[in-house]
Every structure is written in structure tokens, then in C-alpha cells.
Design a protein around this motif. Structure first.
Motif, PDB file in Angstrom:
ATOM      1  N   ASN A  14     -48.243  39.694  15.849  1.00  0.00           N
ATOM      2  CA  ASN A  14     -47.251  39.138  16.763  1.00  0.00           C
ATOM      3  C   ASN A  14     -45.835  39.493  16.298  1.00  0.00           C
ATOM      4  OD1 ASN A  14     -45.573  37.495  18.244  1.00  0.00           O
ATOM      5  ND2 ASN A  14     -46.547  35.566  17.678  1.00  0.00           N
ATOM      6  N   LEU A  15     -45.579  39.295  14.996  1.00  0.00           N
ATOM      7  CA  LEU A  15     -44.243  39.584  14.473  1.00  0.00           C
ATOM      8  C   LEU A  15     -43.890  41.059  14.633  1.00  0.00           C
ATOM      9  CD1 LEU A  15     -44.020  37.475  11.182  1.00  0.00           C
ATOM     10  CD2 LEU A  15     -42.991  37.000  13.403  1.00  0.00           C
ATOM     11  N   VAL A  18     -42.937  41.684  18.275  1.00  0.00           N
ATOM     12  CA  VAL A  18     -41.630  41.101  18.561  1.00  0.00           C
ATOM     13  C   VAL A  18     -40.518  41.928  17.919  1.00  0.00           C
ATOM     14  CG1 VAL A  18     -40.158  39.100  18.116  1.00  0.00           C
ATOM     15  CG2 VAL A  18     -42.491  38.766  18.917  1.00  0.00           C
ATOM     16  N   LEU A  21     -39.933  45.281  19.830  1.00  0.00           N
ATOM     17  CA  LEU A  21     -39.297  45.068  21.129  1.00  0.00           C
ATOM     18  C   LEU A  21     -37.840  44.632  20.970  1.00  0.00           C
ATOM     19  CD1 LEU A  21     -42.189  43.339  23.111  1.00  0.00           C
ATOM     20  CD2 LEU A  21     -41.402  45.703  23.287  1.00  0.00           C
ATOM     21  N   LEU A  22     -37.560  43.805  19.968  1.00  0.00           N
ATOM     22  CA  LEU A  22     -36.175  43.364  19.762  1.00  0.00           C
ATOM     23  C   LEU A  22     -35.286  44.505  19.278  1.00  0.00           C
ATOM     24  CD1 LEU A  22     -36.354  39.742  18.344  1.00  0.00           C
ATOM     25  CD2 LEU A  22     -35.769  40.504  20.630  1.00  0.00           C
ATOM     26  N   TRP A  25     -34.359  46.183  22.360  1.00  0.00           N
ATOM     27  CA  TRP A  25     -33.398  45.285  23.020  1.00  0.00           C
ATOM     28  C   TRP A  25     -32.002  45.476  22.425  1.00  0.00           C
ATOM     29  CZ3 TRP A  25     -31.099  41.200  20.143  1.00  0.00           C
ATOM     30  CH2 TRP A  25     -30.378  40.264  20.892  1.00  0.00           C
ATOM     31  N   PHE A  26     -31.934  45.558  21.127  1.00  0.00           N
ATOM     32  CA  PHE A  26     -30.638  45.685  20.460  1.00  0.00           C
ATOM     33  C   PHE A  26     -30.015  47.061  20.723  1.00  0.00           C
ATOM     34  CE2 PHE A  26     -27.929  46.878  16.919  1.00  0.00           C
ATOM     35  CZ  PHE A  26     -27.100  45.762  16.816  1.00  0.00           C
ATOM     36  N   PHE A  63     -34.293  45.118  29.872  1.00  0.00           N
ATOM     37  CA  PHE A  63     -34.676  43.742  29.487  1.00  0.00           C
ATOM     38  C   PHE A  63     -35.928  43.301  30.253  1.00  0.00           C
ATOM     39  CE2 PHE A  63     -29.898  42.660  28.786  1.00  0.00           C
ATOM     40  CZ  PHE A  63     -29.938  43.269  27.540  1.00  0.00           C
ATOM     41  N   LEU A  66     -38.978  45.124  28.995  1.00  0.00           N
ATOM     42  CA  LEU A  66     -39.378  44.645  27.666  1.00  0.00           C
ATOM     43  C   LEU A  66     -40.225  43.386  27.753  1.00  0.00           C
ATOM     44  CD1 LEU A  66     -36.155  45.098  25.482  1.00  0.00           C
ATOM     45  CD2 LEU A  66     -38.317  46.321  25.294  1.00  0.00           C
ATOM     46  N   ILE A  67     -39.820  42.440  28.600  1.00  0.00           N
ATOM     47  CA  ILE A  67     -40.597  41.191  28.673  1.00  0.00           C
ATOM     48  C   ILE A  67     -42.006  41.459  29.203  1.00  0.00           C
ATOM     49  CG2 ILE A  67     -40.741  38.853  29.632  1.00  0.00           C
ATOM     50  CD1 ILE A  67     -37.803  38.666  29.641  1.00  0.00           C
ATOM     51  N   PHE A  68     -42.121  42.354  30.190  1.00  0.00           N
ATOM     52  CA  PHE A  68     -43.461  42.595  30.721  1.00  0.00           C
ATOM     53  C   PHE A  68     -44.336  43.365  29.729  1.00  0.00           C
ATOM     54  CE2 PHE A  68     -41.530  41.184  34.670  1.00  0.00           C
ATOM     55  CZ  PHE A  68     -42.523  40.316  35.095  1.00  0.00           C
ATOM     56  N   TYR A  70     -44.114  42.922  26.547  1.00  0.00           N
ATOM     57  CA  TYR A  70     -44.478  41.831  25.633  1.00  0.00           C
ATOM     58  C   TYR A  70     -45.647  41.019  26.192  1.00  0.00           C
ATOM     59  CZ  TYR A  70     -43.971  37.316  23.249  1.00  0.00           C
ATOM     60  OH  TYR A  70     -44.196  36.155  22.567  1.00  0.00           O
TER      61      TYR A  70
ATOM     62  N   THR B  81     -28.230  38.015  30.775  1.00  0.00           N
ATOM     63  CA  THR B  81     -29.597  38.429  31.076  1.00  0.00           C
ATOM     64  C   THR B  81     -30.362  38.695  29.767  1.00  0.00           C
ATOM     65  OG1 THR B  81     -28.805  40.708  31.287  1.00  0.00           O
ATOM     66  CG2 THR B  81     -29.112  39.465  33.325  1.00  0.00           C
ATOM     67  N   VAL B  85     -34.695  37.847  27.051  1.00  0.00           N
ATOM     68  CA  VAL B  85     -35.613  38.558  26.164  1.00  0.00           C
ATOM     69  C   VAL B  85     -35.852  37.698  24.916  1.00  0.00           C
ATOM     70  CG1 VAL B  85     -35.987  40.672  24.842  1.00  0.00           C
ATOM     71  CG2 VAL B  85     -34.792  40.770  27.036  1.00  0.00           C
ATOM     72  N   ALA B  88     -38.044  34.715  25.875  1.00  0.00           N
ATOM     73  CA  ALA B  88     -39.451  35.062  26.102  1.00  0.00           C
ATOM     74  C   ALA B  88     -40.156  35.386  24.796  1.00  0.00           C
ATOM     75  CB  ALA B  88     -39.552  36.250  27.052  1.00  0.00           C
ATOM     76  N   LEU B  89     -39.492  36.110  23.899  1.00  0.00           N
ATOM     77  CA  LEU B  89     -40.164  36.611  22.695  1.00  0.00           C
ATOM     78  C   LEU B  89     -40.122  35.610  21.537  1.00  0.00           C
ATOM     79  CD1 LEU B  89     -39.970  39.204  24.343  1.00  0.00           C
ATOM     80  CD2 LEU B  89     -39.327  40.419  22.269  1.00  0.00           C
ATOM     81  N   LEU B  90     -39.073  34.786  21.505  1.00  0.00           N
ATOM     82  CA  LEU B  90     -38.881  33.963  20.309  1.00  0.00           C
ATOM     83  C   LEU B  90     -39.090  32.465  20.528  1.00  0.00           C
ATOM     84  CD1 LEU B  90     -35.684  35.740  18.923  1.00  0.00           C
ATOM     85  CD2 LEU B  90     -38.053  36.116  18.248  1.00  0.00           C
ATOM     86  N   TYR B  94     -43.853  29.314  22.202  1.00  0.00           N
ATOM     87  CA  TYR B  94     -44.112  28.349  21.119  1.00  0.00           C
ATOM     88  C   TYR B  94     -43.727  26.935  21.531  1.00  0.00           C
ATOM     89  CZ  TYR B  94     -44.069  32.908  19.035  1.00  0.00           C
ATOM     90  OH  TYR B  94     -44.308  34.227  18.790  1.00  0.00           O
ATOM     91  N   GLY B 282     -40.692  36.518  32.236  1.00  0.00           N
ATOM     92  CA  GLY B 282     -40.561  37.841  32.844  1.00  0.00           C
ATOM     93  C   GLY B 282     -40.176  37.741  34.317  1.00  0.00           C
ATOM     94  N   LEU B 285     -36.611  36.634  34.818  1.00  0.00           N
ATOM     95  CA  LEU B 285     -35.600  37.676  34.628  1.00  0.00           C
ATOM     96  C   LEU B 285     -35.601  38.678  35.790  1.00  0.00           C
ATOM     97  CD1 LEU B 285     -33.304  38.554  32.872  1.00  0.00           C
ATOM     98  CD2 LEU B 285     -34.855  39.996  31.588  1.00  0.00           C
ATOM     99  N   PHE B 497     -40.201  30.040  13.219  1.00  0.00           N
ATOM    100  CA  PHE B 497     -40.463  31.209  12.399  1.00  0.00           C
ATOM    101  C   PHE B 497     -40.394  30.951  10.892  1.00  0.00           C
ATOM    102  CE2 PHE B 497     -39.950  32.980  16.506  1.00  0.00           C
ATOM    103  CZ  PHE B 497     -40.772  34.082  16.512  1.00  0.00           C
TER     104      PHE B 497
END
Lengths: 88, 582
Positions: A14-15, A18, A21-22, A25-26, A63, A66-68, A70, B81, B85, B88-90, B94, B282, B285, B497
Motif C-alpha cells: 500500500n505504501l 501511495v 502516485l504522490l 502528483w508532486f 489528479f 491518479l485517484i482512479f 489508486y 483540486t 489526491v 483519497a490516498l492518505l 482509513y 475519485g 474530483l 501512518f
């Protein structure tokens, strides 16, 4: 104990998802849209300078994608670690 | 006149729809009231999140802001926006797994401390009320311009509607009205954008028209805009004026702030499963991007249309929208060179921030101003940026029903966000303050009653903000995002985390983030406003971007303090392991 190990494996996988993908994103938003946007402006696509396009359009499309990605990867991961366990 | 009748019809119909939905989806338990029974379909939740998120600021103000900021406006597009992300990811999956009702609930449980819960409640209430104040002003603007009622009456009507469905339906009522409000809002945003895109570029898709050539000309829209803006003494539309580090920090503060906004986070508590929370982020967004990729196109169209339709035009034949907005008090014209024509260029036309109108009319029929003209430039026009989206259809001479639609859309945007905010305020009071801290013995029925009472009170206070808008609304927006980024987001992120983070670390982190960010903003925005420029800023970071540094301060302090204090108890370890499993 086996259960605990597979939990840890799942969390590590998982990490990894993530972080990759991040990173994208960056790079797309802070990189293409801000830090390197003036260099990208040299490239013109239609009426858009590329850096400007990333800042006002492109980063938002990325963006969403990326979510899809994920969602897809995590569903696969969930299946691998949990749903198959249930059937055992 | 025709447009006004249609506006009444559209607004009336949309309100009837919201009330109907509220009646159909009444809340029967605290589970319904706080998290809509955790039975919301991910697509519906995506729409509701989009409506919840896109406020009067997104719908009414953002495109206007970008129209005047040009490329600098990108911070809002990416900032508001990109946070999804992160969400959704972080966070979202959870927090959904945790399964409780509110954001302070997670913080209080994860850090086994009611003090942490209390700090979270304070941050939440501050952030949410800041936000609500802006929504009620949006409702007031729409009502006063399009329905020609008093702003106060408009605010009261808005309050009654929100009261009805938020108090009765709770999260369940709000969710389904937000779905309807999203549809109204996006339709109202896209229709005029498509019309205007066709008029200006011949391309029916605004996102593409934005980069297309002008009708009957080989020139690209953006090139024309660069040329027109530089000719008038502004910066070129597609060039940055802020420093990279400031743009970086503002964007980051907005992104992390977005991910830490409680009213957005709780939306992900309403779906049935963890995988639905991811999916739903998703969809949210996608629905948000539909508006956010259209907005910069609308901004460019609006800027060029605005200049084209008033530059060097005789006031006596100036378009009606110009005079209508002048009557509302959001446009002013001072004929500096006494030629009877409107000249617009860079610089403030008037001395002082806002125009002060006297009761008389000038030679050309304009409203006479008490402000001294600003003699350092030749600009004669004052324009409030907030009106661009609302005025755009009129500027482009679109039919009356489009104008009516925009009014209904603006109201939908403001009301849906206000309702979402009021709900998190009321649930943090009834659930976190009363049930979990001060009155643990109350039954579920009583808690539901208190939730409704708290929602009622929150609406009253929000309404007062709308009727007596505090002069500092614009300044406190930086506050809302800065605080969410520097307090709530890090506490949630590290709670998930890091297993090592303990209660001492979390509280110290939240407090230091809060104090650092708040004092920087108060220093530059309230105490020493004359020093508020890049020469005095720390590392060249404006108060809008300081939340990002505040977040780093929070991380650093929280981790350091945790390292030197006792580990969290074993049950917290198990809890964290549990929320990490889907």
C-alpha cells in the motif's frame, strides 16, 4: 502470526502504491505547474503555453486519473490479501 | 423584466426541489443524522462532496478572481483540486474504516485524550464558521442583484431553507439535497460557458476554446489577451507575477488545507465500505474538475469580453449590466478626463478600497462618488471581482433563461456548502463536546435533539454573519486553509501512518502549528497590514501560504515530542493496525 505478516506485507505494498502516485502528483502540479513551468512555456500546443496549460488544466486531469489508478491498484491488492483469505 | 420573472421561477423551483428531498429523507437516528446511515452510493457521495466543496467562492468568485489575476490564479485551480489526491490516498479510506462520526472523534480516540479532541473541536469550529460567513454573503449578493430584494431578506430566506433540511434531515437530508444542488450548479455553470465559448472561439468545449483562435481571426485567444492586458498596463495574462516560492507555498497550503477540511472529510464517512470511500473521492474530483477546468476558460472569456464591451464606450450608451451592477454598488465609474467615455486600465481608479456613493447623479447619469480619484493612473473603472461569473451571461448578451439559471446555480453552491459546514459544527458540538466529553450519560434520542438544537444555533450565527458581514471575511479565508493545513491534516495523517505518535506529540504539534500559523496571519493581516509585502515576509512566503510551513512545524514538533515521551498504549497500536486493513 501468519495473519500479522500478511497484514504487514499488505501495508508495505500500500505504501509503495501511495508513494509512487504522490510522486507523480508532486511532479505534475508543483513541478510542471510551478517550478519548471516557465521552461515548459517554451513549448506551445495550440494556443496554450505548456507550463500555463499544466497550471490551469493539465494538473487537474492528472489528479483525476491518479485517484482512479489508486482505486484500481488498491482493489487488486485488497483482493490478493483479503478476499482470497476469506475463501481459505 | 423577463429575466427577473424567470429567475423567480428557477430559484423557486430549485428551492421546492430541495425541500421535497429533505422531507423524503428525514433523519431518524444519530447514525442517519451524522453519517446518513452509511448507506450513500459512491457516485451520489461524489456529487454531494462536489457540491459540499464547491462553495459560493468556487461558483461565484473564483473565475472572476482568475480573470483579474491571470496566471497567478493557478494556485486556486491546483490548490483546490490537488487536495483530493491527498484525501483519497492518505485519509479517506482509513477514516472510513475507523467508522466514527466526526473528525475530532478520530483525533480524540486515536490520541486517547479529550484534550486533543477539544483542540480539534476548536480548530474545526473556527475553520467552519470562517467558511460559512462567505457563503451567506454569496446568498445575499445573488438575491440582491437578481431578485431585487434586500440582502437581509435574501439571507433570511436562505437560512430558512437550510434550517429546514439541515435540522430535519441531518447528513441524510443534506446528502440528497447536495446531489440535486450539484446538478443545478454544474448545469448553471456549463451552459453559459459553452455559449460564450462558441461566441468567442467557435469551439463548443470551453476547455478547448480556451486554447483556440478567435472567431474570424487567426489570433489565439490567450495571445490576444496577453496583448490587450499589456496594452492597458496590466501584467501579461499568461505570465506569473508572484515569486515561485510563494506560489509553491500557497498551492501547498490550499492542497493540504483542502484535505484537512472537516466538512469534506466527513462526507467519506457516509459510504458503505472502505473501497467505496476511495472510489467516491475519485468521483468527487471528476465532478469538481468539470467546474474547475471550465473556470479558467470562463475567466479568460470574461476578461476579454469585459474589456471589449466597455472600453471607450460612451457612458450614456454603456451596456445595461454595467449600470445594474453600479446600482448594486459593485461597479463604479469616475470620468477622470471628462470625455463621457469609459476608460479602463491598470491601477485603482479611486482612492480608498471601496467606492463611496453619494445620492446624486453626474453629468452622464453615473452615480457620483465621494472618493477622490486616484491621480496616479488614468483608470476610471472600479469593479468588484465577485461579479464576473454572475455578470458574464449579460456581458455576452445571452438569453434571460441563462441568467436565471446562473442565479439558481449560485444559490445552490452557497446553500449546499453552508449546510455541510453547519452539520459538522453541530455534530462536533452534540457528539464531541456533549456526548463524548461533558454529558456522556445522554441517550441517543437526546443527542439527536441536541444535534438539531446546535444546528439551529449555528444557522442563526451564520445568518448574522450574512446580515452583518464582518469586514475581515476576505482576510480570514487564508486562516481557514492555513489552520486546516497546520492542525487537522497533520494530526490525521500521523494518526494513520505513525504508530509511535502519542497524545503529547499530537497536542504539542497541533498547538504549535496553530500558534505559528495564526500569529503570522494576524501579524500581517490584522496588526501590521502596511508591512504585508514580500520584503517583510519570512522567506518571501505570504500569509496565504504560511499554513504550509505551519504544517511542517507541526510535523517536526509532534515527532520530536513523541520521541521523548511514552509510547501510546497497546490498544492504540491495535486500533491503527485495524484501520490500515480495508
Amino acid at each position: 502470526m501468519k495473519n500479522r505478516n500478511s497484514n504487514q506485507e499488505y501495508w508495505r505494498a500500500n505504501l509503495k502504491i501511495v508513494s509512487v502516485l504522490l510522486l507523480v502528483w508532486f511532479v505534475v502540479s508543483f513541478g510542471f505547474g510551478i517550478l519548471w513551468s516557465e521552461t515548459l512555456d517554451q513549448i506551445q500546443i495550440g494556443g496554450f503555453k505548456l507550463g500555463f496549460w499544466f497550471a490551469q488544466q493539465g494538473s487537474i486531469y492528472v489528479f483525476v486519473i491518479l485517484i482512479f489508478i489508486y482505486v484500481f491498484l488498491m482493489n487488486r491488492l485488497d483482493k490478493k490479501y483479503f478476499e482470497s483469505n476469506d475463501r481459505d | 423584466m423577463e429575466a427577473k420573472g424567470l429567475t423567480y421561477l428557477f430559484v423557486g423551483l430549485s428551492f421546492a426541489l430541495y425541500i421535497g428531498i429533505a422531507f423524503w429523507s428525514r433523519a431518524k437516528s444519530t447514525n442517519d443524522f451524522y453519517v446518513a446511515g452509511k448507506g450513500v452510493h459512491p457516485v451520489a457521495n461524489g456529487m454531494a462532496t462536489a457540491a459540499d466543496w464547491m462553495s459560493a467562492a468556487s461558483f461565484i468568485s473564483m473565475a472572476g478572481l482568475i480573470a483579474f489575476l491571470g496566471r497567478d490564479g493557478s494556485v486556486y485551480l491546483m490548490g483546490w483540486t490537488g487536495g483530493y489526491v491527498l484525501l483519497a490516498l492518505l485519509l479517506a479510506p482509513y477514516l472510513r474504516k475507523f467508522g466514527q462520526y466526526t473528525v475530532p472523534d478520530f483525533i480524540g480516540t486515536r490520541y486517547y485524550s479529550n484534550a486533543a479532541r477539544l483542540v480539534a473541536v476548536i480548530c474545526l469550529i473556527f475553520v467552519s464558521f470562517t467558511y460559512v460567513a462567505g457563503q451567506m454573503r454569496g446568498v445575499g449578493i445573488v438575491f440582491s442583484r437578481f431578485l431585487e430584494v434586500d440582502i437581509d431578506v435574501g439571507v433570511v430566506i436562505g437560512m430558512v431553507i437550510v434550517f429546514f433540511y439541515a435540522v430535519m434531515g441531518g447528513m441524510k437530508g443534506i446528502t440528497y439535497t447536495q446531489v440535486a444542488q450539484y446538478c443545478v450548479m454544474i448545469f448553471a455553470y456549463l451552459v453559459p460557458a459553452i455559449f460564450i465559448s462558441i461566441l468567442i472561439t467557435g469551439n463548443p468545449i470551453p476547455q478547448l476554446g480556451f486554447g483556440d483562435t478567435l472567431v474570424n481571426s487567426p489570433t489565439y485567444l490567450l495571445d490576444k489577451l496577453d496583448q490587450v492586458t499589456t496594452d492597458l498596463g496590466f501584467n501579461a495574462y499568461t505570465e506569473n507575477t508572484k515569486s515561485n516560492i510563494d506560489i509553491f507555498c500557497i498551492t501547498a497550503a490550499l492542497m493540504f488545507g483542502t484535505a484537512g477540511l472537516p466538512h469534506v472529510i466527513v462526507r467519506f464517512f457516509t459510504v458503505p465500505k472502505v473501497s467505496d470511500a476511495r472510489k467516491s473521492a475519485g468521483y468527487a474530483l471528476v465532478f469538481i474538475a468539470l467546474l474547475y477546468t471550465t473556470a479558467p476558460a470562463v475567466a479568460a472569456f470574461a476578461r476579454i469580453n469585459f474589456i471589449d464591451s466597455i472600453q471607450d464606450v460612451n457612458y450614456s450608451v454603456a451596456p445595461n449590466w454595467f449600470k445594474n451592477w453600479e446600482n448594486v454598488g459593485l461597479i463604479a465609474w469616475r470620468d477622470k478626463n471628462k470625455d463621457g467615455k469609459i476608460q479602463y486600465s491598470a491601477g485603482n481608479a479611486l482612492e480608498g478600497v471601496r467606492p463611496v456613493y453619494s445620492d446624486t447623479r453626474g453629468d452622464s447619469g453615473e452615480r457620483v462618488l465621494d472618493n477622490k480619484p486616484n491621480s496616479t493612473n488614468s483608470n476610471e473603472v472600479y469593479i468588484d471581482r465577485d461579479i464576473m461569473v454572475l455578470a458574464n451571461p449579460e456581458i455576452a448578451k445571452l438569453p434571460g433563461w441563462v441568467i436565471a439559471l446562473v442565479a439558481a446555480g449560485g444559490l445552490a453552491a452557497a446553500l449546499s456548502t453552508a449546510a455541510g459546514l453547519l452539520l459538522v459544527i453541530s455534530s462536533s458540538i452534540s457528539h464531541d463536546l456533549l456526548k463524548k466529553t461533558f454529558m456522556p450519560k445522554i441517550t441517543e434520542r437526546e443527542e439527536l435533539l441536541y444535534a438539531r438544537i446546535a444546528a439551529g444555533f449555528a444557522i442563526l450565527i451564520a445568518g448574522l454573519f450574512g446580515i452583518y458581514p464582518p469586514a475581515f471575511v476576505a482576510q480570514v479565508v487564508a486562516f481557514a486553509f492555513g489552520l486546516a493545513a497546520s492542525t487537522i491534516f497533520p494530526a490525521l495523517l500521523m494518526g494513520i501512518f505513525s504508530k509511535r505518535l502519542n497524545k503529547e506529540g499530537a497536542i504539542a504539534g497541533m498547538l504549535s502549528g496553530l500558534i505559528f500559523t495564526a500569529s503570522y496571519i494576524v501579524y500581517f493581516k490584522f496588526l501590521y497590514t502596511s508591512l504585508n509585502n514580500s520584503e517583510n515576509w519570512f522567506l518571501g512566503i505570504s500569509p496565504e501560504g504560511i499554513g504550509f510551513l505551519g504544517m511542517l512545524v507541526n510535523f517536526f514538533i509532534a515527532l520530536t515530542v513523541s520521541y521523548f515521551t511514552a509510547k501510546p498504549p497497546e490498544e492504540i497500536n491495535l486500533m491503527v493496525e485495524n484501520i490500515r486493513r480495508p
